[in-house]
Design a protein around this motif. Structure first.
Motif, PDB file in Angstrom:
ATOM      1  N   GLU A 142       0.834  -1.214   0.000  1.00 20.82           N
ATOM      2  CA  GLU A 142       0.000   0.000   0.000  1.00 20.82           C
ATOM      3  C   GLU A 142       0.863   1.255   0.000  1.00 20.82           C
ATOM      4  O   GLU A 142       0.573   2.225  -0.717  1.00 20.82           O
ATOM      5  CB  GLU A 142      -0.930  -0.010   1.212  1.00 20.82           C
ATOM      6  CG  GLU A 142      -1.969   1.091   1.192  1.00 20.82           C
ATOM      7  CD  GLU A 142      -3.039   0.916   2.250  1.00 20.82           C
ATOM      8  OE1 GLU A 142      -3.899   1.814   2.353  1.00 20.82           O
ATOM      9  OE2 GLU A 142      -3.023  -0.101   2.969  1.00 20.82           O
TER      10      GLU A 142
ATOM     11  N   TYR B 284       2.305   1.809  -3.509  1.00 16.93           N
ATOM     12  CA  TYR B 284       1.302   2.370  -4.428  1.00 16.93           C
ATOM     13  C   TYR B 284       1.080   3.853  -4.150  1.00 16.93           C
ATOM     14  O   TYR B 284       0.957   4.670  -5.093  1.00 16.93           O
ATOM     15  CB  TYR B 284      -0.019   1.604  -4.299  1.00 16.93           C
ATOM     16  CG  TYR B 284      -0.170   0.499  -5.311  1.00 16.93           C
ATOM     17  CD1 TYR B 284      -0.800   0.713  -6.546  1.00 16.93           C
ATOM     18  CD2 TYR B 284       0.322  -0.766  -5.059  1.00 16.93           C
ATOM     19  CE1 TYR B 284      -0.931  -0.301  -7.482  1.00 16.93           C
ATOM     20  CE2 TYR B 284       0.184  -1.797  -5.988  1.00 16.93           C
ATOM     21  CZ  TYR B 284      -0.428  -1.551  -7.189  1.00 16.93           C
ATOM     22  OH  TYR B 284      -0.558  -2.557  -8.122  1.00 16.93           O
TER      23      TYR B 284
ATOM     24  N   LEU C 169      -4.130   0.997  -4.209  1.00 15.57           N
ATOM     25  CA  LEU C 169      -4.212  -0.449  -4.333  1.00 15.57           C
ATOM     26  C   LEU C 169      -5.662  -0.853  -4.058  1.00 15.57           C
ATOM     27  O   LEU C 169      -6.106  -0.834  -2.913  1.00 15.57           O
ATOM     28  CB  LEU C 169      -3.249  -1.102  -3.338  1.00 15.57           C
ATOM     29  CG  LEU C 169      -2.934  -2.583  -3.517  1.00 15.57           C
ATOM     30  CD1 LEU C 169      -1.618  -2.940  -2.807  1.00 15.57           C
ATOM     31  CD2 LEU C 169      -4.039  -3.473  -2.992  1.00 15.57           C
TER      32      LEU C 169
ATOM     33  N   ASP D 295      -4.099  -5.669  -8.578  1.00 11.25           N
ATOM     34  CA  ASP D 295      -3.089  -4.736  -8.066  1.00 11.25           C
ATOM     35  C   ASP D 295      -2.156  -5.451  -7.097  1.00 11.25           C
ATOM     36  O   ASP D 295      -0.938  -5.239  -7.118  1.00 11.25           O
ATOM     37  CB  ASP D 295      -3.760  -3.556  -7.353  1.00 11.25           C
ATOM     38  CG  ASP D 295      -4.479  -2.627  -8.307  1.00 11.25           C
ATOM     39  OD1 ASP D 295      -4.141  -2.644  -9.504  1.00 11.25           O
ATOM     40  OD2 ASP D 295      -5.369  -1.887  -7.854  1.00 11.25           O
TER      41      ASP D 295
ATOM     42  N   ALA E 210       1.870  -6.353  -7.795  1.00 14.89           N
ATOM     43  CA  ALA E 210       2.857  -5.883  -6.819  1.00 14.89           C
ATOM     44  C   ALA E 210       3.721  -7.043  -6.341  1.00 14.89           C
ATOM     45  O   ALA E 210       4.939  -6.905  -6.195  1.00 14.89           O
ATOM     46  CB  ALA E 210       2.160  -5.220  -5.638  1.00 14.89           C
TER      47      ALA E 210
END
Length: 225
Positions: A13, A16, A23, A28, A32
């Protein structure tokens, strides 16, 4: 106050957010995780980090000269032939040789106490070959550079990464994510700079601190007059 190390969901998080994104979806998270695994592979090309060094031993049998190292071995950095036990234990350093030097050995089947080691870093495994061929049972004592565990699935934890590398992990992941998102293109360059800076800090701290003594080497040229 205890040291708080963020878990991977928090790291994802944060990465992002640094890329100016959110996220939101399972994809997503999956992309990642994929970027994280690729980045950890890249770290293995950036040199030796102390937290990836592992000590081990291997039983050497008489007449057998080639052995396969543990599956996650990247390279073997120190190697000794060990004889005896307890206070009678003696470690004798092995000279690491190149493929050219090993190939040039005229008699590869000579037996004796090994004095040289040839390391083969293959695509899926690392092998070591001893020369001369062991004439008795020995112990190969070694220090190896091991790979960093990635994530096959899920989000896991940061157990494989020491806390001092977490800022670098976050910065690198933010850079990796930004490279894949057109809307974050403007942040790629500054994120790359931050990533390199954080890696330099982490790698510099994760270095050997033992004293080193440098002895000058003088060359004298004698000429006739």
């Amino acid at each position: 106050m205890a040291v708080v190390t963020p878990d991977l969901p928090d790291i994802f998080e944060e990465a992002y957010e640094r890329a100016g994104l959110e996220l939101n979806t399972g994809y997503d998270l999956r992309t990642a995780r994929r970027s994280l695994n690729i980045m950890l592979l890249e770290w293995q090309n950036r040199g030796l980090n102390l937290f990836t060094i592992d000590e081990g031993t291997l039983a050497i049998a008489s007449g057998t000269q080639t052995y396969t190292m543990p599956v996650d071995t990247i390279d073997v950095i120190e190697h000794h032939i060990r004889t005896g036990t307890g206070t009678n234990q003696i470690d004798t350093a092995l000279e690491r040789i190149s493929v050219s030097t090993y190939a040039a050995q005229s008699n590869k089947n000579t037996t004796g106490k090994p004095s040289q080691i040839y390391v083969q870093r293959l695509a899926t495994e690392t092998k070591v070959t001893l020369w001369p061929v062991p004439d008795a049972a020995y112990i190969l004592a070694y220090y190896r550079l091991k790979g960093i565990d990635g994530l096959a699935s899920g989000v896991g934890t940061t157990a494989a990464i020491p806390p001092r590398f977490v800022p670098c992990l976050v910065a690198g992941l933010a850079y990796q994510i930004a490279m894949k998102k057109p809307e974050a293109a403007a942040r790629v360059v500054p994120l790359k700079q931050e990533y390199e800076y954080q890696f330099e800090l982490a790698a510099g701290e994760d270095a050997e601190t033992a004293s080193i003594k440098f002895v000058p080497y003088n060359t004298f040229i004698l000429g006739g007059g």
